[in-house]
Write an enzyme that holds these catalytic residues in place. Structure first.
Site, short mmCIF file in Angstrom:
data_model
loop_
_atom_site.label_atom_id
_atom_site.label_comp_id
_atom_site.label_asym_id
_atom_site.label_seq_id
_atom_site.Cartn_x
_atom_site.Cartn_y
_atom_site.Cartn_z
N LYS A 1 0.82 -1.22 0.00
CA LYS A 1 0.00 0.00 0.00
C LYS A 1 0.85 1.26 0.00
CE LYS A 1 -4.46 -1.37 1.86
NZ LYS A 1 -5.52 -0.96 2.79
N LYS B 1 -5.21 -10.59 -6.74
CA LYS B 1 -6.48 -10.66 -6.01
C LYS B 1 -7.41 -9.51 -6.43
CE LYS B 1 -5.91 -7.96 -1.92
NZ LYS B 1 -5.81 -7.68 -0.54
N LYS C 1 -10.19 -3.58 -3.88
CA LYS C 1 -10.78 -2.24 -3.97
C LYS C 1 -9.73 -1.23 -4.43
CE LYS C 1 -12.60 -2.98 0.33
NZ LYS C 1 -13.47 -2.97 1.52
#
Ligand code: TYM
Length: 332
Positions: free
Chosen positions: A112, A195, A198
């Site tokens: 992230k 995967k 979002k």
């Protein structure tokens, strides 16, 4: 009854199929047999820049979707994380027994923070897994239903619980991850080795629970399939088809080998049409119920306030003991 706790971030305007199959569907099943606590983790959501109006809307949409997916407020305690102040308090205490190196090994932070640049990513993003550990340990949860991407955070949670118990006396229950192999990683329709996510999937790669039937069908029909034309389960050779088979199997309850047999000689088109229909028929009633729940904001807020009150009672009990173990003076 054993206790279960899990959380979901209000970081988008809808859950996606990965959230639903990897987590929320199990939450619904587990409420039958467990003392269940489920939270919308808004404190986690602000670890990346977040607009306040978006956060407010998405927290309500997330809560409404949880009820619409089948969480029953009389069977499960559904609440918003920031309503229970003990989460941040315990997170601080756990921060103080976590090593820098230990925190730095968390791969989700590495993924992230890469997006923001490691030095402009927030300290909150860095300590995110420690807040997650606090969520779980506060409720003395025995099981935590999540997708595969949360495994490492659960290991950290167990390590911190053991460390605290060992240093200061038995306080926390050691939680076990509850992960269903068949649905632990639903992949991106456009990039079937990554995967469904979002934050990193393209819109075409994601199936949103609240999406209209038209776009849902289109996305399934355009999902990346693999060379050849046979519908076979082969994760290495046919990751795209295998992902769709996993989805169809989970949504219909039909074992994968039976599906494979059904599509012998049928080709990808027929197969994808069926997958699209089962996705649409699963999501449609959830979307309708979510819309209904959102239409009465006062009632939704009332449900969340009731959930918070139940959660707080448990969290406060744990914190009374934790404060004493740490050596904080009793307050007035
Ligand atoms: P979040 O909000 O990213 O995702 C919610 C849940 O959905 C699962 N999931 C998936 N499962 C299968 N396939 C996928 N493609 C997929 N994408 C997401 C996630 O594993 C998760 O279970 N850190 C957590 C939120 C959290 C939490 C907690 C979870 C905060 N505190 C305490 C458990 C216990 C997260 O980011 O979830």
């Amino acid at each position: 009854r054993p206790r279960v706790l899990s959380g979901i971030q209000p970081t988008a305007d809808s859950f996606h199929l990965g959230n639903y199959l990897g987590a929320v569907r199990q939450w619904v099943t587990l409420q039958e047999t467990h003392d269940a606590f489920y939270c919308v983790v808004d404190l986690h959501a602000i670890t990346v820049p977040t607009d306040p109006a978006d956060l407010r809307r998405r927290s309500r949409v997330a809560a409404a979707q949880l009820f619409a997916c089948g969480l029953d407020p009389s069977a499960s305690t559904v609440f918003v994380q920031s309503h229970v102040r003990e989460h941040t308090e315990l997170a601080w205490i756990l921060n103080c027994i976590t090593g820098m190196g230990e925190a730095a090994r968390m791969t989700q932070f590495k993924d992230k923070s890469a997006k923001y640049g490691e030095s402009s990513a927030s300290v909150g993003l860095f300590t995110y897994p420690i807040l997650q550990a606090a969520d779980i340990l506060l409720y003395q949860a025995n099981r935590v239903p999540v997708g595969a991407d949360q495994k490492q955070h659960l290991e950290l949670t167990r390590d911190l619980a053991q460390r605290f118990n060992h240093r200061l006396g038995d306080t926390f229950t050691l939680p076990e991850p509850y992960i269903l192999k068949e649905v632990e990683k639903i992949t991106d329709l456009q990039d079937p080795t990554a995967k469904m996510s979002k934050s990193s999937s393209s819109p075409a790669g994601i199936l949103d629970v609240l999406e209209q039937p038209g776009p849902l069908r289109k996305k399934v029909m355009r999902a990346v399939t693999d060379t050849g034309s046979e519908v076979l389960f082969d994760e290495e050779g046919k990751p795209g088809v295998s992902n769709l088979l996993r989805i169809q199997s989970a949504l219909t309850g039909t074992p994968i080998p039976e599906l494979v047999e059904r599509y012998v000689g049928a080709g990808y088109g027929t197969f994808k049409k069926d997958v699209a229909e089962v996705v649409v028929s699963t999501f449609e009633p959830i979307r309708e119920r979510t819309e209904k729940l959102l239409a009465d904001e006062a009632e939704l807020d009332r449900l969340l306030a009731a959930g918070a009150a139940k959660a707080r009672a448990v969290a406060q009990e744990t914190m009374t003991q934790v404060r004493d173990r740490v050596g904080f003076l009793p307050g007035v």
